[in-house]
Write an enzyme that holds these catalytic residues in place. Structure first.
Site, PDB file in Angstrom:
ATOM      1  N   ASP A 130      -2.637 -10.701  -2.483  1.00  0.00           N
ATOM      2  CA  ASP A 130      -3.240 -10.192  -1.243  1.00  0.00           C
ATOM      3  C   ASP A 130      -4.696  -9.810  -1.529  1.00  0.00           C
ATOM      4  O   ASP A 130      -5.028  -9.431  -2.646  1.00  0.00           O
ATOM      5  CB  ASP A 130      -2.448  -8.959  -0.786  1.00  0.00           C
ATOM      6  CG  ASP A 130      -2.831  -8.459   0.595  1.00  0.00           C
ATOM      7  OD1 ASP A 130      -2.095  -8.755   1.550  1.00  0.00           O
ATOM      8  OD2 ASP A 130      -3.870  -7.763   0.715  1.00  0.00           O
ATOM      9  N   ASP A 171      -4.531 -12.819   3.183  1.00  0.00           N
ATOM     10  CA  ASP A 171      -5.780 -12.364   3.803  1.00  0.00           C
ATOM     11  C   ASP A 171      -7.016 -12.599   2.938  1.00  0.00           C
ATOM     12  O   ASP A 171      -8.115 -12.199   3.316  1.00  0.00           O
ATOM     13  CB  ASP A 171      -5.679 -10.897   4.240  1.00  0.00           C
ATOM     14  CG  ASP A 171      -4.982 -10.017   3.222  1.00  0.00           C
ATOM     15  OD1 ASP A 171      -4.691 -10.493   2.110  1.00  0.00           O
ATOM     16  OD2 ASP A 171      -4.716  -8.839   3.554  1.00  0.00           O
ATOM     17  N   HIS A 210       0.818  -1.231   0.000  1.00  0.00           N
ATOM     18  CA  HIS A 210       0.000   0.000   0.000  1.00  0.00           C
ATOM     19  C   HIS A 210       0.847   1.275   0.000  1.00  0.00           C
ATOM     20  O   HIS A 210       0.312   2.363  -0.199  1.00  0.00           O
ATOM     21  CB  HIS A 210      -0.934   0.034   1.213  1.00  0.00           C
ATOM     22  CG  HIS A 210      -1.998  -1.017   1.192  1.00  0.00           C
ATOM     23  ND1 HIS A 210      -2.838  -1.203   0.116  1.00  0.00           N
ATOM     24  CD2 HIS A 210      -2.351  -1.967   2.109  1.00  0.00           C
ATOM     25  CE1 HIS A 210      -3.664  -2.205   0.382  1.00  0.00           C
ATOM     26  NE2 HIS A 210      -3.383  -2.691   1.577  1.00  0.00           N
ATOM     27  N   HIS A 268      -6.242  -7.273  -0.636  1.00  0.00           N
ATOM     28  CA  HIS A 268      -6.354  -5.834  -0.900  1.00  0.00           C
ATOM     29  C   HIS A 268      -5.553  -5.477  -2.159  1.00  0.00           C
ATOM     30  O   HIS A 268      -4.525  -6.097  -2.439  1.00  0.00           O
ATOM     31  CB  HIS A 268      -5.807  -5.041   0.294  1.00  0.00           C
ATOM     32  CG  HIS A 268      -6.510  -5.343   1.579  1.00  0.00           C
ATOM     33  ND1 HIS A 268      -6.001  -6.238   2.500  1.00  0.00           N
ATOM     34  CD2 HIS A 268      -7.685  -4.890   2.078  1.00  0.00           C
ATOM     35  CE1 HIS A 268      -6.839  -6.317   3.530  1.00  0.00           C
ATOM     36  NE2 HIS A 268      -7.873  -5.508   3.302  1.00  0.00           N
TER      37      HIS A 268
HETATM   38 ZN    ZN Z   1      -4.137  -7.205   2.610  1.00  0.00          ZN
END
Ligand code: ZN
Length: 308
Positions: A162, A245, A125, A164
């Site tokens: 991931d 995740d 991120h 995200h």
């Molecule tokens: Zn994540």
């Protein structure tokens, strides 16, 4: 060929606070899973600190210096609501980025076939000018640019599974055709980026998946979209943003992958790396917030990296 495992005790000293999901116990769970007998053949190395010049290929120098200067002597300092630094955070962030750089060096040098970096804080991120989302430096982007600029890899790819979207890696790569970023992620979800329409200069491939997506949609996204685009890019080096995740047990999202999906995708990426770039593959830990699922999923991933 051997698989290398990079980690460092300092990565346990980044502590964003007792109620924060990105806890040191995540890394303890991964390392405990990788302590099983079957992982004895791993070549284990301590992650060095990343050099400032390596990080500076991704993040402006004033941001690097400002971030490290803001590390508190005691207590916590918040960069945003989710991204918190403790006294150990600077050293942990340097070791996390340094692990990916060292792993790239070792794989290029032929010291191992591939490598896994069990490190934190995660990185995907972190945008060039903005640490966010539990991430300080973008570890995989730093490693990718080292592969290109130090080792002469002409085309470097990051594949991110991931749950995200890796907005930071996308931001670092999107205007540079020598770099490629592809991601499966739950959508919509934090950080809000990652729609199919975000294509960079043709070098970004987003495969957003709906809440509840499991093995079938995940594997179709890889088989039909990501793997063909990656093969067409003809990478000289592949780096994996390995977040776990999207597992069914994870508390932060609602995809329903299982350990077998991580083993499958790792084998697929390994096959492609073998065909396209002499097997050159480095993976780095991103998310994963259910300790048991994280340990088991990381073990499945590393088992596939080690497999003949
Ligand atoms: Zn994540």
């Amino acid at each position: 060929m051997t698989t290398l495992l990079y980690s460092h005790e300092a990565c346990l000293d980044h502590d964003p606070g007792p109620h924060h999901p990105e806890s040191p116990d995540r890394l303890r769970a991964v390392l405990a899973a990788l302590a099983a007998d079957e992982f004895a053949p791993l070549l284990r190395r301590e992650a060095p600190r990343a050099a400032r010049e390596d990080i500076a290929r991704v993040h402006p120098g004033d941001l690097i210096d400002g971030l490290l200067a803001a590390v508190p002597k005691s207590g916590h300092v918040g960069i945003d609501a989710d991204t918190i630094m403790s006294p150990g955070s600077g050293e942990a962030a340097l070791r996390a980025a340094g692990a990916v750089c060292a792993a790239v060096d070792a794989v290029v040098a032929g010291e191992a076939g591939n490598a896994f970096c069990a490190v934190r804080p995660p990185g995907h991120h972190a945008e060039p000018r903005r640490p966010m989302g539990f991430c300080l430096f973008n570890n995989v982007a730093v490693g990718a640019l080292r592969a290109r600029d130090v080792h002469g890899c002409r085309r470097v790819a990051v594949i991110d599974f991931d749950v995200h979207h890796g907005n930071g890696t996308q931001a670092a790569f999107e205007s540079d055709p020598s770099l490629f970023y592809a991601s499966t992620h739950q959508y919509p979800l934090y950080p809000g980026t990652g729609s199919r329409g975000e294509r960079g200069v043709g070098n970004i491939v987003n495969a957003p998946l709906p809440p509840g997506a499991g093995s079938e949609l995940f594997r179709v996204a890889f088989t039909d979209t990501i793997l063909p685009a990656l093969a067409a890019f003809e990478p000289d080096f592949i780096i994996i943003s390995a977040g776990f995740d999207a597992h069914a047990d994870d508390p932060l999202a609602s995809m329903v992958l299982c350990e077998g999906d991580y083993e499958w995708v790792t084998r697929e990426l390994k096959k492609l790396a073998a065909a396209q770039c002499r097997g050159r593959l480095v993976s780095a830990l991103e998310g994963g917030y259910d300790f048991h699922a994280l340990g088991e999923s990381a073990a499945a991933h590393v088992r596939a990296l080690m497999a003949a």
